[in-house]
Structures are given as C-alpha cells and as structure tokens.
Design a protein around this motif. Structure first.
Motif, short mmCIF file in Angstrom:
data_model
loop_
_atom_site.label_atom_id
_atom_site.label_comp_id
_atom_site.label_asym_id
_atom_site.label_seq_id
_atom_site.Cartn_x
_atom_site.Cartn_y
_atom_site.Cartn_z
N ASP A 76 0.86 -1.19 0.00
CA ASP A 76 0.00 0.00 0.00
C ASP A 76 0.89 1.23 0.00
OD1 ASP A 76 -2.01 1.91 0.33
OD2 ASP A 76 -3.08 0.72 1.82
N VAL A 77 0.75 2.08 -1.02
CA VAL A 77 1.58 3.29 -1.11
C VAL A 77 1.02 4.44 -0.29
CG1 VAL A 77 2.59 2.71 -3.34
CG2 VAL A 77 0.49 4.07 -3.24
N SER A 78 -0.28 4.39 0.00
CA SER A 78 -0.91 5.45 0.79
C SER A 78 -2.25 4.96 1.31
CB SER A 78 -1.10 6.71 -0.06
OG SER A 78 -1.71 7.74 0.69
N SER A 79 -2.28 4.51 2.55
CA SER A 79 -3.51 3.99 3.13
C SER A 79 -4.58 5.09 3.15
CB SER A 79 -3.23 3.51 4.56
OG SER A 79 -4.42 3.05 5.15
N PRO A 80 -5.79 4.80 2.67
CA PRO A 80 -6.83 5.82 2.61
C PRO A 80 -7.38 6.23 3.98
CG PRO A 80 -7.71 3.71 1.92
CD PRO A 80 -6.24 3.53 2.11
N VAL A 81 -7.23 5.36 4.98
CA VAL A 81 -7.66 5.63 6.35
C VAL A 81 -6.68 4.98 7.30
CG1 VAL A 81 -10.14 5.78 5.80
CG2 VAL A 81 -9.15 3.59 6.45
N GLY A 103 5.61 -1.04 8.26
CA GLY A 103 4.69 0.07 8.09
C GLY A 103 5.44 1.39 8.16
N THR A 104 4.72 2.47 8.01
CA THR A 104 5.31 3.80 8.09
C THR A 104 6.09 3.99 9.38
OG1 THR A 104 3.54 4.70 6.73
CG2 THR A 104 4.76 6.27 8.07
N ASN A 105 5.58 3.42 10.47
CA ASN A 105 6.18 3.61 11.79
C ASN A 105 7.21 2.54 12.15
OD1 ASN A 105 4.61 5.91 12.21
ND2 ASN A 105 2.90 4.68 12.93
N ASN A 124 3.67 -2.62 16.94
CA ASN A 124 3.67 -1.41 16.13
C ASN A 124 2.62 -1.52 15.01
OD1 ASN A 124 4.62 1.12 15.43
ND2 ASN A 124 6.26 0.32 14.13
N THR A 125 1.40 -1.89 15.35
CA THR A 125 0.40 -2.31 14.37
C THR A 125 -0.40 -1.19 13.71
OG1 THR A 125 -1.23 -2.63 16.12
CG2 THR A 125 0.09 -4.55 15.48
N GLY A 130 -2.59 7.66 5.00
CA GLY A 130 -1.50 8.11 4.15
C GLY A 130 -0.23 7.30 4.32
N GLY A 131 -0.25 6.33 5.23
CA GLY A 131 0.94 5.52 5.51
C GLY A 131 1.21 4.48 4.44
N THR A 132 2.42 3.94 4.48
CA THR A 132 2.82 2.91 3.53
C THR A 132 2.93 1.56 4.24
OG1 THR A 132 5.17 3.33 3.93
CG2 THR A 132 4.13 4.52 2.11
N LEU A 133 2.78 0.49 3.46
CA LEU A 133 2.92 -0.87 3.97
C LEU A 133 3.74 -1.66 2.96
CD1 LEU A 133 2.07 -2.78 6.31
CD2 LEU A 133 0.16 -3.48 4.86
#
Length: 154
Positions: A76-81, A103-105, A124-125, A130-133
């Motif tokens: 996922d390049v940008s999580s919608p939520v 993930g982003t974090n 760290n779930t 807007g985050g990436t996976l």
C-alpha cells in the motif's frame, strides 16, 4: 463493481452515475429526495469501507510471489484511512527466507517463512492514514511460490 467518487470537500457525499447521495448518519439519501436507498447504500458502504465518511470494517492485503527477490514489495503506497494490522500469515513452496512486514512507523512483524505456513507476532500495528505498507524479503534464494495475507481493521 460501480465506480464511486467522493467529494473532497464533503466526506459524507458521493456521486454515483451522475446522481449525488448524502449520508445522514443512518442511511444514504439521494440529494433532493427523501427515500431509503438500501441496495445502493450496501454497495456504497462496501466501496468506501463502511458508513458515512469511510470508517469501520475489516479487510486484507493478499498476494502471491512466484519468484521471490531480496527487496521490499509495496502493498500500500498510501492507506486511505488509519488501519490496525491484526494478522500476518506467510507460506511458501520452499521455505527458509525471511519476511518482514513494515509500516510507516517501522517493523510490524518478522518471520522465517516455512512450507507449513507461519503467523507472525505483531507489534507497532497502527498504519496511519497516508501511511505505507511493505513486505521486505531477505534470503530469497531459499524461497519460491510465496503466498501472504495481511489482515487489518479500520
């Protein structure tokens, strides 16, 4: 599946086939009319992830990599939520490589892939809006025909 477009300025309105709908907190209504649109509401809810504005629900990222490489695979390049990762499962025809869910974090889970499948311990779930996976693979020369599933709630 029908295509839906959310109005960027109104999170509780959508357009479907040129007709605008508004979510009143309980059901979707065609703007200018007052009737129950249950069939459309179910389709809309499935398309946008739940009630007015796109909250709630569960989902998953699934994938199959026939020839695994030592690299990061973007899920996922940008999580919608904002999403919470609830499960990470990996299996391969030949095991021994390492799969890291990132993930982003930071790192969410790292597992040694096996032919019987493995469920990773999670930390760290939270995946922010807007985050990436990503799925990072190392030792790929040991693996092929890899299948994975990442479940989440939102």
């Amino acid at each position: 599946m029908s295509q839906f477009r959310s109005d960027a300025s109104l999170n509780d309105e959508i357009t479907r086939g040129g007709t605008r709908f508004r979510f009143d907190g309980a059901k979707w209504k065609r703007i200018g009319q007052n009737f129950d649109t249950t069939a459309i509401a179910e389709e809309v809810a499935a398309a946008i992830g739940g009630g007015g504005g796109g909250g709630g629900g569960t989902g998953a990222y699934h994938g199959h990599i026939e020839i695994v490489s030592n690299k990061d695979y973007t899920l996922d390049v940008s999580s919608p939520v904002e999403r919470t990762i609830t499960d990470f499962y990996v299996i391969a025809a030949t095991g021994g490589c390492t799969a890291e869910l990132k993930g982003t974090n930071g790192s969410i889970s790292t597992v040694t892939v096996s032919t019987t499948g493995v469920t990773g311990s999670l930390s760290n779930t939270t995946l922010p809006e807007g985050g990436t996976l990503e799925l990072g693979m190392t030792g790929a020369e040991e693996c092929n025909d890899l299948k994975f599933s990442v479940r989440y709630s939102q």
